[in-house]
Design an enzyme around this catalytic site. Structure first.
Site, mmCIF file in Angstrom:
data_model
loop_
_atom_site.group_PDB
_atom_site.id
_atom_site.type_symbol
_atom_site.label_atom_id
_atom_site.label_comp_id
_atom_site.label_asym_id
_atom_site.label_seq_id
_atom_site.Cartn_x
_atom_site.Cartn_y
_atom_site.Cartn_z
ATOM 1 N N HIS A 1 3.150 -2.368 7.073
ATOM 2 C CA HIS A 1 2.151 -1.448 6.777
ATOM 3 C C HIS A 1 1.689 -0.104 7.670
ATOM 4 O O HIS A 1 2.587 -0.334 8.724
ATOM 5 C CB HIS A 1 0.770 -2.214 6.698
ATOM 6 C CG HIS A 1 0.389 -3.156 5.624
ATOM 7 N ND1 HIS A 1 -0.294 -2.984 4.359
ATOM 8 C CD2 HIS A 1 1.212 -4.427 5.415
ATOM 9 C CE1 HIS A 1 -0.354 -3.923 3.682
ATOM 10 N NE2 HIS A 1 0.844 -4.760 4.222
ATOM 11 N N GLU B 1 1.505 -3.308 11.609
ATOM 12 C CA GLU B 1 0.684 -2.103 11.392
ATOM 13 C C GLU B 1 1.428 -0.857 12.268
ATOM 14 O O GLU B 1 1.395 -1.132 13.508
ATOM 15 C CB GLU B 1 -0.639 -2.427 11.464
ATOM 16 C CG GLU B 1 -1.420 -3.273 10.592
ATOM 17 C CD GLU B 1 -1.706 -2.551 9.263
ATOM 18 O OE1 GLU B 1 -1.593 -1.706 9.115
ATOM 19 O OE2 GLU B 1 -2.010 -3.478 8.372
ATOM 20 N N HIS C 1 0.806 -1.326 0.118
ATOM 21 C CA HIS C 1 -0.025 0.029 -0.043
ATOM 22 C C HIS C 1 0.881 1.345 0.114
ATOM 23 O O HIS C 1 1.564 1.452 1.029
ATOM 24 C CB HIS C 1 -0.966 -0.093 1.290
ATOM 25 C CG HIS C 1 -1.763 -1.294 1.288
ATOM 26 N ND1 HIS C 1 -2.346 -1.889 2.452
ATOM 27 C CD2 HIS C 1 -2.482 -1.806 0.156
ATOM 28 C CE1 HIS C 1 -2.992 -2.864 2.056
ATOM 29 N NE2 HIS C 1 -3.233 -2.789 0.722
ATOM 30 N N GLU D 1 1.380 4.188 2.576
ATOM 31 C CA GLU D 1 2.007 3.883 3.965
ATOM 32 C C GLU D 1 3.381 3.809 4.121
ATOM 33 O O GLU D 1 4.220 3.154 4.183
ATOM 34 C CB GLU D 1 1.174 2.442 4.162
ATOM 35 C CG GLU D 1 -0.255 2.498 4.503
ATOM 36 C CD GLU D 1 -0.760 0.883 4.208
ATOM 37 O OE1 GLU D 1 -2.101 1.115 4.338
ATOM 38 O OE2 GLU D 1 -0.068 0.009 4.324
HETATM 39 ZN ZN LIG Z 1 -1.622 -1.379 4.311
#
Ligand SMILES: [Zn+2]
Length: 380
Positions: free
Chosen positions: A264, A340, A171, A174
């Site tokens: 992420h 994350e 992504h 990010e």
């Molecule tokens: Zn992500």
């Protein structure tokens, strides 16, 4: 007091903003959608003629953004030298103009840059890859190419039998994920670092600092040039829609995988957390135990990591195998996880000046490697 209109532009690497109107030092703005998709949340733009003026920047239409919950409690990242990224006073009003984030900031200089998180440019990416590729004992290879012809760069090092895969920025918005990579790579290539020395004896590392270079350049939040969410392509990656994932997965098939971390950022949750693979068909308590033990080690090693807040766990057999961590855990029977980091701040240990930052992302990269060594040594 100056009434000259400020100027706003975003025609640069990872730039993203649409200017709806400007009056004096106030602007009404919107975020462009990722190409061929409806995702939008990443912004990055520059304001000129700003010196000493109280800027009021209104980013509108955010109720329709990918993660509306990302805006309450969020403060925009701002820099005047493009090196230090602080935070600007920001407030979100869900009822104003389709959901509006109002950013207020008074720059010292003529120019100020604003972004959803401190950007990690493709130029910096190439500087990182070049510096790491020439470090002692590092092999470099191109795993494949993106839809727009950018290399999927992979740095490999270590002489051990454990196959460790670290990859980031599926992504592209990010950007904290690539700051994390910079910290991890600096640690692993430091000949004086004892954790790196031992890890290199035990492991062969395969490191992809940016899995989605097209989305990164384009200022996308979540997708590649074809509008594909790469972290939903792992079951059946294709050469025409998701060659980035196909290249990485093929290289994993060739090496095997013992440990994988997919890095992420999370828009809404103001904490660092890990997500696992609980719902995969071949799930076992032993495999789960490896993941749980890693979480416990990391939690003990850094106060920036916690286990109280995170994603709901998938029920038995309910894992989405199109997601990288689930696919890799199922395919290789290994310990795989999604890390994350917050766009907002770590609410357990907040930083008024910077929120979650590049600096802390880099330190977390080091701590994750320290935890990996302890995890490997404990299993022996
Ligand atoms: Zn992500």
């Amino acid at each position: 007091m100056s009434t000259t209109p400020i100027q706003i532009d975003a025609a640069f690497d990872s730039g993203n903003i649409e200017v709806l109107s400007i009056a004096g030092a106030t602007a009404r703005l919107a975020i462009r959608k990722d190409a061929h998709s409806d995702f939008y949340q990443w912004f990055h733009f520059r304001v000129a003629r700003a010196q000493g003026r109280e800027l009021t920047l209104k980013i509108t239409g955010l109720a329709g953004s990918a993660y509306p919950d990302g805006w309450p409690g969020y403060r925009a990242a701002v820099s005047e030298d493009r090196d230090f990224w602080g935070r600007a006073d920001s407030s979100y009003d869900a009822g104003e103009d389709g959901g509006t984030l109002t950013i207020r900031y008074r720059p010292d200089g003529n120019l100020a840059w604003f972004a959803y998180f401190a950007p990690y440019s493709m130029e910096r990416h190439h500087d990182l890859v070049a510096a790491m590729a020439e470090a002692d004992g590092v092999d470099y290879r191109v795993l494949g190419y993106s839809l727009e012809g950018q290399a999927i760069d992979c740095l490999e090092l270590g002489e051990g039998p454990k196959q460790v895969w670290l990859y980031a920025r599926q992504h592209p918005g990010e950007s904290m994920a690539e700051w994390w990579m910079e910290g991890a790579l600096e640690c692993l290539t430091d000949p004086a670092d004892p954790i790196a020395r031992r890890l290199r004896q035990l492991c062969r590392f395969h490191i992809v600092p940016n899995a989605n270079p097209d989305g990164s350049c384009r200022g996308h939040l979540r997708t590649n040039a074809a509008g594909m969410n790469l972290n939903r392509e792992w079951a059946e990656p294709s050469a025409d829609k998701s060659p980035e994932v196909l290249a990485i997965r093929n290289a994993m098939d060739a090496s095997g995988v013992d440990f994988a971390m997919d890095v992420h950022g999370d828009e809404a949750i103001p904490h660092v957390f890990l997500a696992g693979f609980e719902g995969i068909p071949s799930w076992t308590e032993v495999q789960q135990g490896g993941f749980d033990r890693y979480k416990a080690i990391l939690k003990r090693r850094t106060p920036d990591f916690q286990t109280r807040h995170g994603y709901p766990v998938a029920g038995k057999g309910r894992a989405n195998l199109a997601m990288s961590t689930n696919q890799v855990a199922e395919r290789f029977g290994c310990t795989a996880m999604t890390l994350e980091m917050p766009f907002k701040d770590n609410d357990d240990l907040p930083c008024p000046a910077q929120g979650w930052s590049p600096e802390r992302s880099k330190l977390l990269g080091r701590d994750c490697l320290g935890a990996l060594l302890e995890w490997l040594e404990g299993a022996a």
